[in-house]
Design a protein around this motif. Sequence first.
Motif, mmCIF file in Angstrom:
data_model
loop_
_atom_site.group_PDB
_atom_site.id
_atom_site.type_symbol
_atom_site.label_atom_id
_atom_site.label_comp_id
_atom_site.label_asym_id
_atom_site.label_seq_id
_atom_site.Cartn_x
_atom_site.Cartn_y
_atom_site.Cartn_z
ATOM 1 N N ASN A 21 0.808 -1.224 0.000
ATOM 2 C CA ASN A 21 0.000 0.000 0.000
ATOM 3 C C ASN A 21 0.839 1.270 0.000
ATOM 4 O O ASN A 21 0.703 2.149 0.858
ATOM 5 C CB ASN A 21 -0.948 -0.008 1.209
ATOM 6 N N VAL A 22 1.699 1.368 -0.989
ATOM 7 C CA VAL A 22 2.507 2.572 -1.147
ATOM 8 C C VAL A 22 1.599 3.787 -1.303
ATOM 9 O O VAL A 22 0.539 3.726 -1.921
ATOM 10 C CB VAL A 22 3.456 2.419 -2.356
ATOM 11 N N ALA A 23 2.015 4.906 -0.703
ATOM 12 C CA ALA A 23 1.157 6.093 -0.670
ATOM 13 C C ALA A 23 1.095 6.826 -2.000
ATOM 14 O O ALA A 23 0.083 7.448 -2.320
ATOM 15 C CB ALA A 23 1.654 7.056 0.416
ATOM 16 N N GLY A 24 2.189 6.780 -2.763
ATOM 17 C CA GLY A 24 2.219 7.559 -3.993
ATOM 18 C C GLY A 24 2.996 6.852 -5.090
ATOM 19 O O GLY A 24 3.857 6.007 -4.835
ATOM 20 N N VAL A 25 2.690 7.227 -6.324
ATOM 21 C CA VAL A 25 3.391 6.732 -7.504
ATOM 22 C C VAL A 25 3.779 7.936 -8.347
ATOM 23 O O VAL A 25 2.969 8.850 -8.554
ATOM 24 C CB VAL A 25 2.518 5.769 -8.334
ATOM 25 N N MET A 26 5.017 7.943 -8.827
ATOM 26 C CA MET A 26 5.485 8.991 -9.727
ATOM 27 C C MET A 26 5.693 8.401 -11.118
ATOM 28 O O MET A 26 6.493 7.473 -11.285
ATOM 29 C CB MET A 26 6.797 9.599 -9.228
ATOM 30 N N PRO A 27 4.988 8.916 -12.146
ATOM 31 C CA PRO A 27 5.192 8.429 -13.509
ATOM 32 C C PRO A 27 6.566 8.815 -14.040
ATOM 33 O O PRO A 27 7.174 9.795 -13.613
ATOM 34 C CB PRO A 27 4.080 9.118 -14.308
ATOM 35 N N THR A 28 7.023 8.037 -14.998
ATOM 36 C CA THR A 28 8.320 8.283 -15.597
ATOM 37 C C THR A 28 8.247 9.409 -16.634
ATOM 38 O O THR A 28 7.167 9.808 -17.083
ATOM 39 C CB THR A 28 8.850 6.988 -16.245
ATOM 40 N N TYR A 29 9.402 9.919 -17.008
ATOM 41 C CA TYR A 29 9.470 10.977 -18.021
ATOM 42 C C TYR A 29 9.319 10.483 -19.467
ATOM 43 O O TYR A 29 8.598 11.084 -20.257
ATOM 44 C CB TYR A 29 10.814 11.693 -17.935
ATOM 45 N N PRO A 30 10.033 9.422 -19.880
ATOM 46 C CA PRO A 30 10.162 9.179 -21.319
ATOM 47 C C PRO A 30 8.903 8.669 -21.988
ATOM 48 O O PRO A 30 7.997 8.121 -21.366
ATOM 49 C CB PRO A 30 11.279 8.132 -21.396
ATOM 50 N N ILE A 31 8.896 8.824 -23.292
ATOM 51 C CA ILE A 31 7.907 8.209 -24.172
ATOM 52 C C ILE A 31 8.329 6.748 -24.372
ATOM 53 O O ILE A 31 9.492 6.474 -24.675
ATOM 54 C CB ILE A 31 7.874 8.936 -25.526
ATOM 55 N N LEU A 32 7.415 5.819 -24.174
ATOM 56 C CA LEU A 32 7.737 4.402 -24.307
ATOM 57 C C LEU A 32 7.422 3.926 -25.717
ATOM 58 O O LEU A 32 6.253 3.900 -26.133
ATOM 59 C CB LEU A 32 6.951 3.572 -23.290
ATOM 60 N N GLU A 33 8.455 3.539 -26.430
ATOM 61 C CA GLU A 33 8.293 3.031 -27.785
ATOM 62 C C GLU A 33 8.194 1.510 -27.767
ATOM 63 O O GLU A 33 8.884 0.841 -26.992
ATOM 64 C CB GLU A 33 9.476 3.456 -28.655
ATOM 65 N N GLY A 34 7.312 0.951 -28.617
ATOM 66 C CA GLY A 34 7.249 -0.492 -28.809
ATOM 67 C C GLY A 34 6.334 -1.236 -27.860
ATOM 68 O O GLY A 34 6.345 -2.469 -27.844
ATOM 69 N N VAL A 35 5.522 -0.526 -27.066
ATOM 70 C CA VAL A 35 4.692 -1.169 -26.048
ATOM 71 C C VAL A 35 3.219 -1.070 -26.437
ATOM 72 O O VAL A 35 2.753 -0.016 -26.890
ATOM 73 C CB VAL A 35 4.914 -0.519 -24.668
ATOM 74 N N THR A 36 2.482 -2.158 -26.221
ATOM 75 C CA THR A 36 1.029 -2.139 -26.377
ATOM 76 C C THR A 36 0.390 -2.558 -25.061
ATOM 77 O O THR A 36 0.970 -3.320 -24.282
ATOM 78 C CB THR A 36 0.559 -3.096 -27.488
ATOM 79 N N ILE A 37 -0.801 -2.053 -24.804
ATOM 80 C CA ILE A 37 -1.608 -2.473 -23.658
ATOM 81 C C ILE A 37 -2.972 -2.889 -24.187
ATOM 82 O O ILE A 37 -3.641 -2.112 -24.870
ATOM 83 C CB ILE A 37 -1.740 -1.351 -22.620
ATOM 84 N N ASP A 38 -3.350 -4.128 -23.887
ATOM 85 C CA ASP A 38 -4.595 -4.705 -24.406
ATOM 86 C C ASP A 38 -4.669 -4.576 -25.924
ATOM 87 O O ASP A 38 -5.725 -4.297 -26.503
ATOM 88 C CB ASP A 38 -5.809 -4.023 -23.762
ATOM 89 N N GLY A 39 -3.516 -4.774 -26.562
ATOM 90 C CA GLY A 39 -3.464 -4.770 -28.017
ATOM 91 C C GLY A 39 -3.391 -3.399 -28.662
ATOM 92 O O GLY A 39 -3.286 -3.304 -29.889
ATOM 93 N N THR A 40 -3.436 -2.341 -27.856
ATOM 94 C CA THR A 40 -3.407 -0.985 -28.396
ATOM 95 C C THR A 40 -2.045 -0.359 -28.125
ATOM 96 O O THR A 40 -1.597 -0.326 -26.972
ATOM 97 C CB THR A 40 -4.500 -0.108 -27.755
ATOM 98 N N PRO A 41 -1.369 0.142 -29.157
ATOM 99 C CA PRO A 41 -0.084 0.788 -28.920
ATOM 100 C C PRO A 41 -0.232 1.974 -27.973
ATOM 101 O O PRO A 41 -1.240 2.691 -27.998
ATOM 102 C CB PRO A 41 0.354 1.245 -30.315
ATOM 103 N N LEU A 42 0.776 2.163 -27.122
ATOM 104 C CA LEU A 42 0.757 3.311 -26.219
ATOM 105 C C LEU A 42 0.803 4.617 -26.996
ATOM 106 O O LEU A 42 1.552 4.751 -27.978
ATOM 107 C CB LEU A 42 1.960 3.274 -25.279
ATOM 108 N N GLU A 43 0.010 5.578 -26.543
ATOM 109 C CA GLU A 43 0.116 6.922 -27.084
ATOM 110 C C GLU A 43 1.544 7.416 -26.861
ATOM 111 O O GLU A 43 2.126 7.212 -25.788
ATOM 112 C CB GLU A 43 -0.885 7.855 -26.400
ATOM 113 N N GLN A 44 2.108 8.062 -27.850
ATOM 114 C CA GLN A 44 3.511 8.477 -27.780
ATOM 115 C C GLN A 44 3.669 9.819 -27.064
ATOM 116 O O GLN A 44 4.048 10.844 -27.641
ATOM 117 C CB GLN A 44 4.114 8.507 -29.181
#
Length: 670
Positions: free
Chosen positions: A320-343
């Motif tokens: 139960n970590v209190a917080g999450v910090m998203p990363t900076y970069p654009i992720l190339e080559g990744v899909t989630i549920d078959g949909t490419p990640l927005e760049q």
Amino acid sequence: MTVWSSSPSWSSSRWLIGAALPAVALLAQPAAADPQVQSRKGPTLTVEGRQFRDLDRSGRLDPYEDWRLSPEQRTDDLVRRMTLEEKAGTMMHASLPGAGSGANAAIGVSADGYDLARVGEIIGQRGITSFITRLALPPRRFAEANNAVQQLGEDSRLGIPVTISTDPRNHFQYVLGSSAQSKGFSQWPDPLGFGAIGDPKVVRTFADIARQEYRAVGIHEALSPQADLATEPRWSRMTGTFGSNPALVSPLVAAYVEGFQHGSNGVARDGVMTIVKHWVGYGAEPDGFDAHNYYGRTARLNDRSFAAHVAAFDGAFRVNVAGVMPTYPILEGVTIDGTPLEQVGAGFNRQLLTGLLRDTKGYRGIILSDWAITNDCGPGCRAPDKPQGVRDIAMPWGVETVSEAQRFEKGIVAGLDQFGGVDKPAAIITAVRAGRIAEARIDDSVRRIMIAKFEQGLFDNPYVDPAAAERFAARPEHQRMADAAQRRSQVLLENRSGALPLTGQRRVFIYGLSPDAVNTKGFTVVARPEDADVAIIRMEAPSEMLHPNNFFGSRQKEGRLDFRDGDAGYEALKTASAHVPTIVSVYLDRPAILTNVRDKAAVLLANFGVSDAALMDVLTGRARASGRLPFELPSSMAAVSAQDPAVPDDSAKPLYAVGAGIGGAVRLRR
């Protein structure tokens, strides 16, 4: 417990050789009792013989002032009382400005404390109540400075207390924007050193001590740990990770969160919020170029390697970590549920924040953006022709061409609760009033942020005792445990002909360490290796200055990992080893290539932040270096260039495999 137990190449008993660190128990929260209530400027109320703060000076006890109610009940009452301006301010996580002038003071680096007039304006006029501190003051002065900030919070309309955060303060490496300088805090190995030890109990002990040190001076939030995987050997942020493999990283991250938050059920009243970062895939940076810089704004993965980077965060979610910090970069080559990640960078990516993090992982805590993602990245940011200043810092990757206001809106739609490193709530106010963002969506974020303040007891007493902070700082028993971790985290890679332990009254040539540390062990330091019986060389992993005009690039380790002629430490090694057996200790903030070092060293040690005294304890047999490499050490730069930046430990024919370490081969002196 050893997180390496699943590996067939070594046993857990070998991994854990060496004296265990003394444990610091995670104390159970006391049974419900009246909390200490303290105001410095505002009134208090006595109701049924109990004390409460009258935060809004109304003369009556409002639900949000009543510590007998749950954090959720108090938050619901508070949010109903807040103006839109105050809510928008709550979504900012700004920098506490330092006293004085200049760029460093503007971002909070000052030997003279905070610019309280400026802080008062930010709190009073913009409703901002979350700040990072970059001060490095002695504990008493630090506590006094943070108390002064809380008094300004008490002056605000609703008396909302200030949450003060920090980058890590208990390790060896200091890089502005990634870590903070340490004064009065116990000094432990870098997180990679905990990865080398491989024992969650040690990490939990460290984090529990650091929790107490933070709260003693008035710090409530740790912008750590890094659950990033150290998969690209050239990456400059590697030293803040626990290693390359999620099976190692995830349990250590969980232990870190438990120790800081003081339990596994979320942040306790005397706990420190942790912000696990950087969600997700940050370590997969081609060439190791970091996404703080325009030239490092992309990471490259595929769905399989991405899954490993995600798995490294599971331990944090489990406790139960209190917080999450998203990363900076654009992720190339990744899909989630078959949909490419927005760049776009993760802070703007709804698939990563609302889809994967909230919906799939079930995360319900605060999502705090990394710093300066809404700033404009102009020519001085993209391709500086002179050294960048703080005004050039911006990381709006993938959304460079839209307006600053649109970046705020896109971040909120993606799922952000707070924006790090900025103090501009006006864009959020405008978006709500124009109907582009529903105020109910803002309320969701404000609730999460305020619940954490209530859970930590800040609404009842945000103040600390400066005298107690001074007494508590760097307590000898805490530093003894930190020293034990420093000794244990070292990795013995070579010990030819039983060169260790060093005994007798030897003459020693040294490079990179203090003569006093050698003299106190009974040895004589000499000026020339030809006059010595043995040499001790301390070196850092190699690097290059590839981007001298970039604010972060000029401060980060980039480029090559191999030792070459002309490198000062390598030249000292060549000179010494031509005359006497030579002991080499290399600081591995990145995985150095030791191919042309190994053949010159009678003893080869890796370290992840150790004092000279801790090194000498190992060399003289008073302690054992029982660490194991938390990543592999490549054999050549060609192998580094050919590996996949997203995949752990995949270089061809590594010189030392992940998990390497001689362990118990050195006889301990009694």
